[in-house]
Motif scaffolding. Sequence first.
Motif, PDB file in Angstrom:
ATOM      1  N   LEU A  21     -43.801   9.264 -38.651  1.00 40.99           N
ATOM      2  CA  LEU A  21     -43.074   8.230 -37.923  1.00 40.99           C
ATOM      3  C   LEU A  21     -42.636   8.796 -36.581  1.00 40.99           C
ATOM      4  CD1 LEU A  21     -41.656   5.440 -37.757  1.00 40.99           C
ATOM      5  CD2 LEU A  21     -39.672   6.515 -38.881  1.00 40.99           C
ATOM      6  N   SER A  22     -43.035   8.128 -35.512  1.00 39.01           N
ATOM      7  CA  SER A  22     -42.648   8.528 -34.153  1.00 39.01           C
ATOM      8  C   SER A  22     -41.716   7.476 -33.567  1.00 39.01           C
ATOM      9  CB  SER A  22     -43.887   8.661 -33.257  1.00 39.01           C
ATOM     10  OG  SER A  22     -44.792   9.591 -33.781  1.00 39.01           O
ATOM     11  N   ILE A  23     -40.653   7.949 -32.908  1.00 35.90           N
ATOM     12  CA  ILE A  23     -39.643   7.050 -32.336  1.00 35.90           C
ATOM     13  C   ILE A  23     -39.365   7.454 -30.896  1.00 35.90           C
ATOM     14  CG2 ILE A  23     -37.237   6.284 -32.472  1.00 35.90           C
ATOM     15  CD1 ILE A  23     -37.324   6.770 -35.468  1.00 35.90           C
ATOM     16  N   ASN A  24     -39.299   6.473 -30.008  1.00 39.83           N
ATOM     17  CA  ASN A  24     -38.910   6.732 -28.628  1.00 39.83           C
ATOM     18  C   ASN A  24     -37.465   6.258 -28.447  1.00 39.83           C
ATOM     19  OD1 ASN A  24     -38.468   6.512 -25.763  1.00 39.83           O
ATOM     20  ND2 ASN A  24     -40.678   6.704 -25.492  1.00 39.83           N
ATOM     21  N   LEU A  25     -36.526   7.212 -28.446  1.00 42.92           N
ATOM     22  CA  LEU A  25     -35.104   6.868 -28.333  1.00 42.92           C
ATOM     23  C   LEU A  25     -34.754   6.346 -26.947  1.00 42.92           C
ATOM     24  CD1 LEU A  25     -32.978   9.514 -30.256  1.00 42.92           C
ATOM     25  CD2 LEU A  25     -33.396   7.120 -30.830  1.00 42.92           C
ATOM     26  N   LYS A  26     -35.454   6.812 -25.941  1.00 40.60           N
ATOM     27  CA  LYS A  26     -35.219   6.319 -24.583  1.00 40.60           C
ATOM     28  C   LYS A  26     -35.503   4.822 -24.519  1.00 40.60           C
ATOM     29  CE  LYS A  26     -36.573   7.075 -19.756  1.00 40.60           C
ATOM     30  NZ  LYS A  26     -37.446   7.855 -18.840  1.00 40.60           N
ATOM     31  N   THR A  27     -36.577   4.407 -25.173  1.00 44.69           N
ATOM     32  CA  THR A  27     -36.911   2.982 -25.215  1.00 44.69           C
ATOM     33  C   THR A  27     -35.876   2.212 -26.029  1.00 44.69           C
ATOM     34  OG1 THR A  27     -39.273   3.416 -24.931  1.00 44.69           O
ATOM     35  CG2 THR A  27     -38.672   1.321 -25.928  1.00 44.69           C
ATOM     36  N   ALA A  28     -35.457   2.792 -27.148  1.00 46.56           N
ATOM     37  CA  ALA A  28     -34.432   2.130 -27.961  1.00 46.56           C
ATOM     38  C   ALA A  28     -33.167   1.891 -27.140  1.00 46.56           C
ATOM     39  CB  ALA A  28     -34.114   2.979 -29.193  1.00 46.56           C
ATOM     40  N   ASN A  29     -32.752   2.888 -26.371  1.00 43.03           N
ATOM     41  CA  ASN A  29     -31.561   2.736 -25.533  1.00 43.03           C
ATOM     42  C   ASN A  29     -31.769   1.682 -24.454  1.00 43.03           C
ATOM     43  OD1 ASN A  29     -30.200   4.734 -26.969  1.00 43.03           O
ATOM     44  ND2 ASN A  29     -30.929   6.383 -25.632  1.00 43.03           N
ATOM     45  N   ALA A  30     -32.947   1.681 -23.857  1.00 45.19           N
ATOM     46  CA  ALA A  30     -33.232   0.702 -22.812  1.00 45.19           C
ATOM     47  C   ALA A  30     -33.212  -0.723 -23.356  1.00 45.19           C
ATOM     48  CB  ALA A  30     -34.582   0.993 -22.170  1.00 45.19           C
ATOM     49  N   LEU A  31     -33.599  -0.876 -24.627  1.00 44.77           N
ATOM     50  CA  LEU A  31     -33.610  -2.202 -25.253  1.00 44.77           C
ATOM     51  C   LEU A  31     -32.269  -2.548 -25.896  1.00 44.77           C
ATOM     52  CD1 LEU A  31     -37.127  -2.053 -26.977  1.00 44.77           C
ATOM     53  CD2 LEU A  31     -36.499  -3.428 -24.976  1.00 44.77           C
TER      54      LEU A  31
ATOM     55  N   LEU B 148     -41.114  -0.570 -42.041  1.00 43.74           N
ATOM     56  CA  LEU B 148     -40.343   0.324 -41.173  1.00 43.74           C
ATOM     57  C   LEU B 148     -39.783  -0.431 -39.972  1.00 43.74           C
ATOM     58  CD1 LEU B 148     -42.640   3.481 -41.252  1.00 43.74           C
ATOM     59  CD2 LEU B 148     -40.269   3.377 -42.060  1.00 43.74           C
ATOM     60  N   LEU B 149     -40.565  -1.333 -39.423  1.00 42.32           N
ATOM     61  CA  LEU B 149     -40.083  -2.143 -38.307  1.00 42.32           C
ATOM     62  C   LEU B 149     -38.893  -2.989 -38.735  1.00 42.32           C
ATOM     63  CD1 LEU B 149     -40.390  -3.241 -35.412  1.00 42.32           C
ATOM     64  CD2 LEU B 149     -42.065  -4.880 -36.312  1.00 42.32           C
ATOM     65  N   LYS B 150     -38.994  -3.590 -39.910  1.00 43.90           N
ATOM     66  CA  LYS B 150     -37.899  -4.432 -40.402  1.00 43.90           C
ATOM     67  C   LYS B 150     -36.653  -3.604 -40.708  1.00 43.90           C
ATOM     68  CE  LYS B 150     -36.975  -8.282 -43.493  1.00 43.90           C
ATOM     69  NZ  LYS B 150     -37.516  -9.189 -44.542  1.00 43.90           N
ATOM     70  N   GLU B 151     -36.859  -2.386 -41.200  1.00 40.96           N
ATOM     71  CA  GLU B 151     -35.717  -1.513 -41.468  1.00 40.96           C
ATOM     72  C   GLU B 151     -35.074  -1.048 -40.162  1.00 40.96           C
ATOM     73  OE1 GLU B 151     -34.551   2.510 -44.031  1.00 40.96           O
ATOM     74  OE2 GLU B 151     -36.540   1.622 -44.214  1.00 40.96           O
ATOM     75  N   ALA B 152     -35.903  -0.804 -39.154  1.00 37.04           N
ATOM     76  CA  ALA B 152     -35.378  -0.361 -37.863  1.00 37.04           C
ATOM     77  C   ALA B 152     -34.626  -1.467 -37.145  1.00 37.04           C
ATOM     78  CB  ALA B 152     -36.521   0.146 -36.983  1.00 37.04           C
TER      79      ALA B 152
ATOM     80  N   VAL C  96     -33.484   5.357 -40.590  1.00 38.26           N
ATOM     81  CA  VAL C  96     -34.767   5.389 -39.884  1.00 38.26           C
ATOM     82  C   VAL C  96     -34.895   6.674 -39.075  1.00 38.26           C
ATOM     83  CG1 VAL C  96     -36.165   4.256 -38.112  1.00 38.26           C
ATOM     84  CG2 VAL C  96     -34.958   2.885 -39.820  1.00 38.26           C
ATOM     85  N   LEU C  97     -33.833   7.046 -38.391  1.00 37.09           N
ATOM     86  CA  LEU C  97     -33.868   8.266 -37.580  1.00 37.09           C
ATOM     87  C   LEU C  97     -34.146   9.494 -38.438  1.00 37.09           C
ATOM     88  CD1 LEU C  97     -30.860   7.577 -35.196  1.00 37.09           C
ATOM     89  CD2 LEU C  97     -33.298   7.513 -34.610  1.00 37.09           C
ATOM     90  N   LEU C  98     -33.590   9.523 -39.648  1.00 37.82           N
ATOM     91  CA  LEU C  98     -33.792  10.668 -40.532  1.00 37.82           C
ATOM     92  C   LEU C  98     -35.229  10.762 -41.036  1.00 37.82           C
ATOM     93  CD1 LEU C  98     -30.476  10.596 -42.607  1.00 37.82           C
ATOM     94  CD2 LEU C  98     -31.177  12.305 -40.908  1.00 37.82           C
ATOM     95  N   MET C  99     -35.946   9.638 -41.031  1.00 39.17           N
ATOM     96  CA  MET C  99     -37.347   9.644 -41.464  1.00 39.17           C
ATOM     97  C   MET C  99     -38.295  10.096 -40.363  1.00 39.17           C
ATOM     98  SD  MET C  99     -37.919   6.293 -43.863  1.00 39.17           S
ATOM     99  CE  MET C  99     -37.089   5.106 -42.815  1.00 39.17           C
ATOM    100  N   ALA C 100     -37.819  10.122 -39.133  1.00 36.04           N
ATOM    101  CA  ALA C 100     -38.699  10.394 -37.995  1.00 36.04           C
ATOM    102  C   ALA C 100     -39.256  11.819 -38.016  1.00 36.04           C
ATOM    103  CB  ALA C 100     -37.964  10.139 -36.698  1.00 36.04           C
TER     104      ALA C 100
END
Length: 328
Positions: free
Chosen positions: A301-311, A157-161, A319-323
Amino acid sequence: MRQGHFSLAYLLALFVGPFAASQGLAATVPHVGLLTYWDCSPGTVQAEFGPFLKGLKELGYRMGESFVLECQAAGKSYDRLAEAARKLVQLPVDVIVTSSQPAGRAAHQVTDSVPIVSIVSGDPISAGLVASLARPGGNFTGVSYYATELTAKRLELLKEAIPGIVTIGVLANPDVSYLPFEADAMRAAEKLGIGVKLHHIRQPADLDVAIPEMKKESVQAIFVLPDVMLAGEAAHIADLALEQRLPTMAWAPWYPRNGCLLAYSADYAEMLHRLAFYVDRILKGTNPGDLPIEQPTTFELSINLKTANALGIDLPQTVLLMADEVIE
């Protein structure tokens, strides 16, 4: 971690334990012992065991009326878990409940007669805790979320993300090296063609050195292995990773809730809640060795979009659809 809501009155009742009951009542009702790596303060026990206690309440148990709660803690030291378990056995208690394999393992080393109900992160069979999942035998039972492919799934999942990852930095606590996660991570990374920079973390201060060092080693992401001490450092890891502009994949949902990028995990609150079923059966006379070890069938699967944007990471739509949980 998802937790049930407890009123202040309920929490206070929780910790007066045997003092809430008359001496005569305390001598006749069962005693349930909590064994924790952390401490026995009301807030800590609510955070760690809240769903379990809620489960007991739903099954009709009332603190100080139909059972007495005891708690012993290791004070954030794996080395003191056995001592804390021994104190519970000496009280005595009718059943020991833990939320982690290190605590369950410590209790198992101390007693082969007092029933132990625990969440297990590794393989309970190879760890010598049970004879089989279907018929554990002995005095140990509970819920195990271990599967050899789980670490590999997190890495996939990390590699796909984040396509193009070639090297990860792994955070692992050597104090729990008896658990299989380091070996699982190494095998999975090799299979996916990903290099590994392994950093052993024995105390929180080690993170302040390890994560900046990972950046110097040109890793593209941080991979956190299961560990109770590291569980309490989710926000610390998230802050350091963000400073170094490194995405993080972890093993429990509270990591993204504290600022890490990703986590893939079983539902911890549900597993803790399920432990109440085991305790109920044991207190009603069932031998723990006859209660099968259960395994969760779904993972989230948990995703922090705020962190994704910051990075500056644009996560793929797949990946988002699996969350199951998206933190914005």
